[in-house]
Motif scaffolding. Structure first.
Motif, PDB file in Angstrom:
ATOM      1  N   TRP A  63      62.475  12.831  40.533  1.00  0.00           N
ATOM      2  CA  TRP A  63      61.317  13.232  39.733  1.00  0.00           C
ATOM      3  C   TRP A  63      61.740  14.122  38.568  1.00  0.00           C
ATOM      4  CZ3 TRP A  63      56.850  10.981  39.475  1.00  0.00           C
ATOM      5  CH2 TRP A  63      55.807  11.593  38.791  1.00  0.00           C
ATOM      6  N   GLU A  64      62.694  14.999  38.830  1.00  0.00           N
ATOM      7  CA  GLU A  64      63.160  15.851  37.734  1.00  0.00           C
ATOM      8  C   GLU A  64      63.854  15.024  36.651  1.00  0.00           C
ATOM      9  OE1 GLU A  64      65.210  18.999  39.801  1.00  0.00           O
ATOM     10  OE2 GLU A  64      63.305  19.989  40.266  1.00  0.00           O
ATOM     11  N   LYS A  65      64.547  13.973  37.075  1.00  0.00           N
ATOM     12  CA  LYS A  65      65.130  13.071  36.076  1.00  0.00           C
ATOM     13  C   LYS A  65      64.023  12.429  35.249  1.00  0.00           C
ATOM     14  CE  LYS A  65      69.200  11.811  38.810  1.00  0.00           C
ATOM     15  NZ  LYS A  65      70.334  10.871  38.814  1.00  0.00           N
ATOM     16  N   ILE A  66      63.007  11.961  35.936  1.00  0.00           N
ATOM     17  CA  ILE A  66      61.896  11.308  35.222  1.00  0.00           C
ATOM     18  C   ILE A  66      61.246  12.299  34.269  1.00  0.00           C
ATOM     19  CG2 ILE A  66      59.583  10.337  35.552  1.00  0.00           C
ATOM     20  CD1 ILE A  66      60.707   9.030  38.150  1.00  0.00           C
ATOM     21  N   GLU A  67      61.049  13.527  34.727  1.00  0.00           N
ATOM     22  CA  GLU A  67      60.479  14.548  33.846  1.00  0.00           C
ATOM     23  C   GLU A  67      61.380  14.778  32.632  1.00  0.00           C
ATOM     24  OE1 GLU A  67      57.699  17.355  36.669  1.00  0.00           O
ATOM     25  OE2 GLU A  67      59.844  17.770  36.673  1.00  0.00           O
ATOM     26  N   GLY A  68      62.680  14.616  32.831  1.00  0.00           N
ATOM     27  CA  GLY A  68      63.621  14.798  31.736  1.00  0.00           C
ATOM     28  C   GLY A  68      63.596  13.664  30.719  1.00  0.00           C
ATOM     29  N   LEU A  69      62.871  12.600  31.050  1.00  0.00           N
ATOM     30  CA  LEU A  69      62.786  11.451  30.131  1.00  0.00           C
ATOM     31  C   LEU A  69      61.411  11.313  29.500  1.00  0.00           C
ATOM     32  CD1 LEU A  69      64.637   8.803  32.347  1.00  0.00           C
ATOM     33  CD2 LEU A  69      65.559   9.977  30.340  1.00  0.00           C
ATOM     34  N   ARG A  70      60.462  12.079  30.030  1.00  0.00           N
ATOM     35  CA  ARG A  70      59.058  11.899  29.653  1.00  0.00           C
ATOM     36  C   ARG A  70      58.766  12.120  28.183  1.00  0.00           C
ATOM     37  NH1 ARG A  70      55.299  14.574  34.339  1.00  0.00           N
ATOM     38  NH2 ARG A  70      54.442  12.614  35.071  1.00  0.00           N
ATOM     39  N   ASP A  71      59.475  13.064  27.599  1.00  0.00           N
ATOM     40  CA  ASP A  71      59.110  13.462  26.234  1.00  0.00           C
ATOM     41  C   ASP A  71      59.854  12.658  25.171  1.00  0.00           C
ATOM     42  OD1 ASP A  71      61.579  14.454  26.826  1.00  0.00           O
ATOM     43  OD2 ASP A  71      61.311  16.329  25.725  1.00  0.00           O
ATOM     44  N   ILE A  72      60.550  11.594  25.559  1.00  0.00           N
ATOM     45  CA  ILE A  72      61.294  10.809  24.572  1.00  0.00           C
ATOM     46  C   ILE A  72      60.356   9.781  23.955  1.00  0.00           C
ATOM     47  CG2 ILE A  72      63.271   9.305  24.186  1.00  0.00           C
ATOM     48  CD1 ILE A  72      64.566  10.466  26.655  1.00  0.00           C
ATOM     49  N   PRO A  73      60.046   9.917  22.673  1.00  0.00           N
ATOM     50  CA  PRO A  73      59.098   8.970  22.075  1.00  0.00           C
ATOM     51  C   PRO A  73      59.718   7.582  21.977  1.00  0.00           C
ATOM     52  CG  PRO A  73      59.967  10.495  20.424  1.00  0.00           C
ATOM     53  CD  PRO A  73      60.549  10.914  21.722  1.00  0.00           C
ATOM     54  N   GLY A  74      58.945   6.578  22.360  1.00  0.00           N
ATOM     55  CA  GLY A  74      59.397   5.194  22.227  1.00  0.00           C
ATOM     56  C   GLY A  74      60.487   4.787  23.201  1.00  0.00           C
ATOM     57  N   LEU A  75      60.666   5.564  24.260  1.00  0.00           N
ATOM     58  CA  LEU A  75      61.680   5.186  25.251  1.00  0.00           C
ATOM     59  C   LEU A  75      61.328   3.851  25.892  1.00  0.00           C
ATOM     60  CD1 LEU A  75      64.171   6.034  27.007  1.00  0.00           C
ATOM     61  CD2 LEU A  75      62.526   7.006  28.627  1.00  0.00           C
ATOM     62  N   SER A  76      62.355   3.064  26.174  1.00  0.00           N
ATOM     63  CA  SER A  76      62.174   1.781  26.856  1.00  0.00           C
ATOM     64  C   SER A  76      63.245   1.706  27.935  1.00  0.00           C
ATOM     65  CB  SER A  76      62.339   0.661  25.835  1.00  0.00           C
ATOM     66  OG  SER A  76      62.469  -0.577  26.481  1.00  0.00           O
ATOM     67  N   ILE A  77      62.831   1.760  29.192  1.00  0.00           N
ATOM     68  CA  ILE A  77      63.817   1.871  30.271  1.00  0.00           C
ATOM     69  C   ILE A  77      63.379   1.046  31.464  1.00  0.00           C
ATOM     70  CG2 ILE A  77      62.764   3.991  31.208  1.00  0.00           C
ATOM     71  CD1 ILE A  77      65.711   4.932  31.731  1.00  0.00           C
ATOM     72  N   ALA A  78      64.352   0.397  32.111  1.00  0.00           N
ATOM     73  CA  ALA A  78      64.061  -0.437  33.277  1.00  0.00           C
ATOM     74  C   ALA A  78      64.989  -0.043  34.424  1.00  0.00           C
ATOM     75  CB  ALA A  78      64.258  -1.911  32.938  1.00  0.00           C
ATOM     76  N   ASP A  79      64.570  -0.394  35.643  1.00  0.00           N
ATOM     77  CA  ASP A  79      65.415  -0.186  36.824  1.00  0.00           C
ATOM     78  C   ASP A  79      66.410  -1.328  36.949  1.00  0.00           C
ATOM     79  OD1 ASP A  79      66.435  -0.022  39.486  1.00  0.00           O
ATOM     80  OD2 ASP A  79      64.730  -1.223  40.183  1.00  0.00           O
ATOM     81  N   PHE A  80      67.695  -1.003  36.976  1.00  0.00           N
ATOM     82  CA  PHE A  80      68.762  -1.989  37.205  1.00  0.00           C
ATOM     83  C   PHE A  80      69.541  -1.618  38.474  1.00  0.00           C
ATOM     84  CE2 PHE A  80      69.966  -4.080  32.842  1.00  0.00           C
ATOM     85  CZ  PHE A  80      68.652  -4.449  32.639  1.00  0.00           C
ATOM     86  N   GLY A  81      68.901  -0.938  39.405  1.00  0.00           N
ATOM     87  CA  GLY A  81      69.662  -0.292  40.481  1.00  0.00           C
ATOM     88  C   GLY A  81      69.723  -1.013  41.808  1.00  0.00           C
ATOM     89  N   THR A  82      69.474  -2.316  41.854  1.00  0.00           N
ATOM     90  CA  THR A  82      69.422  -2.997  43.151  1.00  0.00           C
ATOM     91  C   THR A  82      70.755  -2.974  43.892  1.00  0.00           C
ATOM     92  OG1 THR A  82      67.669  -4.471  42.379  1.00  0.00           O
ATOM     93  CG2 THR A  82      68.916  -5.190  44.301  1.00  0.00           C
ATOM     94  N   ARG A  83      71.832  -3.336  43.214  1.00  0.00           N
ATOM     95  CA  ARG A  83      73.082  -3.627  43.922  1.00  0.00           C
ATOM     96  C   ARG A  83      73.688  -2.427  44.640  1.00  0.00           C
ATOM     97  NH1 ARG A  83      76.298  -6.298  39.610  1.00  0.00           N
ATOM     98  NH2 ARG A  83      74.161  -6.892  39.036  1.00  0.00           N
TER      99      ARG A  83
END
Lengths: 430, 430
Positions: free
Chosen positions: A175-195
């Protein structure tokens, strides 16, 4: 919401198989599988598990019987009716019927082929042989099984509240990581973490937390099962195995030099728009771009998966400019060893100049570093790669020599053919 | 295990009443209630809510309708068959049939009496009037309702994963506290956190975490419902309300001076062993000890609930010595504003010299400090006290003038009668 800690504690794992569906895999595997099914169906390949973190004695940490149990369970899986319906009926990247009928019929009847498992010292030798479209589907589940069984061995020793607090700490961290990304305008991010995820339930939690925490900045997940269950976009395009196998099959040096472009030519015929993403680093990015045909410069973007990401993105920008393309209209997908600080700085550096986006993997779905004694839940560098195609060895050079693989003599030949000069070695964390 | 965050999110509170049983209260309330039922049944008392943290505008934070709903729900509660069986059949402090039949019959038929609720500015005036044994049982549930409703108003605005991470952080904090107590040899600690808890489910979690994390060092909980459900010891003895009401009823100064000892004389007749714990600070500890009869020095121990705990324990040690008692055989229960560091240092300082033990309250069951913006889940200082008995005002002096209560003229009279000199004011956190 699933109470993961309690599930872990109650079930002692018996009723929670690690991989619970044939589509509990990365979306790009299915895209590539369809492409292989169409273009190279009869190729015989061998995939092999490779533990780059040799200090982790997998065969000492994981019970061979449990490993066989999980692998056998995966072999018992087949596509469910609902999964087939989703693949046939869903819109992927805005396109209906991404998966053709002939492929779907084949997939509906598929069971994964046999595996070969042997203990060698403190490591396992785990290989898969057979036709390419079948064998390739082992990669993601095999990695997930190894990664998670190693974790389960640790979790199994923990008490109920200890487990709950472990997950509480891990949740707080995500959650703290997510909070660290919240304020980035226009961020585009996906989960690639399956493997290399900690577990299915954990990945599912991370994905949902990303959705709540990031809203529209979170574009989806590479995991088809989670995308289906949570009604998210399935994300992904293609990977190194395509040029690696195409290259191994090439007869002679000039065919070898052409192989990476043949792959993308086949891909070009099948896909458009956001699926036209170049993965240029298999045999070195700079040589690849230099010799690329002009039609490739018209593709939507590029994926940066090894080497110095800043350098790679700058090289792509220069290349697009040299081919008369406007880099600011191009997508650059960063997917190598990402965490919050790297995402922030890459976004800051390239936003506006290109359209950056991020495929966040292991440090999203398995950042259990320093949460238990001996750090025995920390993720490590495990891969499962095509090592042979029709009896010939495959090679990967990458932009990081620590990620290179293949027989030494073939590596030398590839370096010559692809004109790869000095490379800078970088640590491979995950 | 209950997934608290999801319960909070799903139910939006409608099906989780704050107080769910008449024995969701502190054990000492029932012990005192039985004593009052036997000795002072017909006393008319008024209990009143007092918010010492006047900067918290309770009436603005809490909806009056919701408050009435919760209080009305408590009035609908009666002792269940299982609860009655547990009170009648269980062993408390090694003694069977702690609760006499006449008391149990009365309790089985009890419904809590009416309340009076009025908004006064930004605070609520909440009072309870009636016979002492009935009204006194309002104290703990009333506090728990106010404390939790204020929290619910904040939680209600939070999303699902935000809530889960809030609880993850709070769990991590409690667990780290527990880890900070694990290595103390011979520690003896109980949960005293019912009245100002974050919620019932949360207290229940904390209690179970204490049991797993501390093993035999965790001696039990003051909460009867949780003690019953979790098969733990119910812990507690007596509180200030006994000397406060006895003192208010006293006719003239010499009867007043005697009142605190009359209370303990009645208690002495009813209880032995670990239930003979002196609470000396109601009208100042030093005067109380100085004038105490010798039989009191023979009691098992003392509870330190205000003032400087080190000074109070030293005073008790000196007093026992002066009366020919061996302090190292005496129990000293610290119960005022405890947290890990204070517990560690008090234990370290007094272990061996006396038998220290700890009643850990609000900072165990409600340490939500600094977890949300504006710190709006932090606990605060709320009490519910007897303010009148048979029409006369009650007084509490305490060893901390910030905890004193009663009309100014009466406070002066009590100070004179009990010979209380200068006192050192200390912040009241919770």
């Amino acid at each position: 919401m699933v109470d993961i800690a309690t599930r872990v504690w109650n079930h002692k794992w018996k009723i929670d198989p690690i991989v619970r569906s044939l589509i509990d895999t990365d979306f790009y595997k299915l895209l590539m599988c369809q492409s292989v099914f169409r273009n190279k169906r009869d190729t015989r390949v061998t995939f092999s598990l490779i533990n780059r973190s040799t200090h982790i004695p997998l065969a000492e940490l994981i019970d061979e019987g449990e490993l066989r149990e999980q692998l056998d369970h995966i072999r018992s899986l087949s596509l469910s009716r609902g999964e087939s319906t989703w693949l046939r009926g869903n819109t992927f990247y805005g396109k209906r019927q991404m998966f053709r009928s002939d492929f779907m019929e084949w997939f509906e009847n598929l069971r994964l082929p046999a595996y070969h498992l042997e203990r060698k010292g403190d490591q396992f030798e785990l290989t898969f042989e057979g036709s390419w479209p079948e064998v390739m589907l082992w990669e993601i589940p095999a990695l997930a099984v190894l990664m998670e069984l190693r974790g389960r061995a640790v979790l199994d020793q923990m008490d109920r509240f200890e487990l709950q607090v472990l997950y509480a700490r891990a949740m707080t961290r995500v959650w703290e990581k997510i909070e660290g990304l919240r304020d980035i305008p226009g961020l585009s991010i996906a989960d690639f973490g399956t493997r290399r995820r900690h577990s299915y339930l954990w990945q599912d939690w991370c994905v949902q937390a990303m959705r709540e925490g990031l809203g529209a900045s979170f574009t989806g997940t590479s995991n088809c099962k989670i995308a289906m269950n949570r009604e998210l976009e399935a994300i992904g395009t293609n990977a190194h195995e395509l040029p690696m196998v195409y290259a191994a099959l090439a007869e002679g040096d000039s065919a070898l030099a052409q192989a990476p472009y043949d792959v993308l030519s086949d891909w070009h015929d099948e896909h458009e728009g956001n699926l036209r993403i170049i993965l240029p680093d298999t045999f070195g990015t700079s040589g690849f771009l230099e010799k690329a045909p002009d039609w490739l410069a018209g593709w939507t973007g590029i994926r940066v998966d090894s080497g110095d990401p800043v350098q790679a993105a700058e090289d792509a920008i220069a290349w697009w400019r040299s081919r008369g393309e406007d880099p600011s209209k191009k997508r650059v997908i960063f997917s190598d060893g990402l965490d919050v600080e790297k995402i922030r700085s890459l976004h800051h550096q390239f936003s506006g100049r290109v359209q950056p986006s991020f495929g966040w993997g292991t440090l999203l779905t398995n950042d259990f570093r320093n949460l238990v004694p001996q750090d025995s839940l920390a993720p490590f560098s495990l891969v499962c790669k095509a090592i042979e195609a029709n009896g010939r060895p495959t090679v990967k050079l990458s932009d990081n020599p620590n990620k290179a693989m293949g027989p030494a003599s073939e590596i030398e030949r590839y370096k010559r053919v692809f004109d790869v000069g000095a490379q800078r070695a970088q640590d491979v964390i995950v």
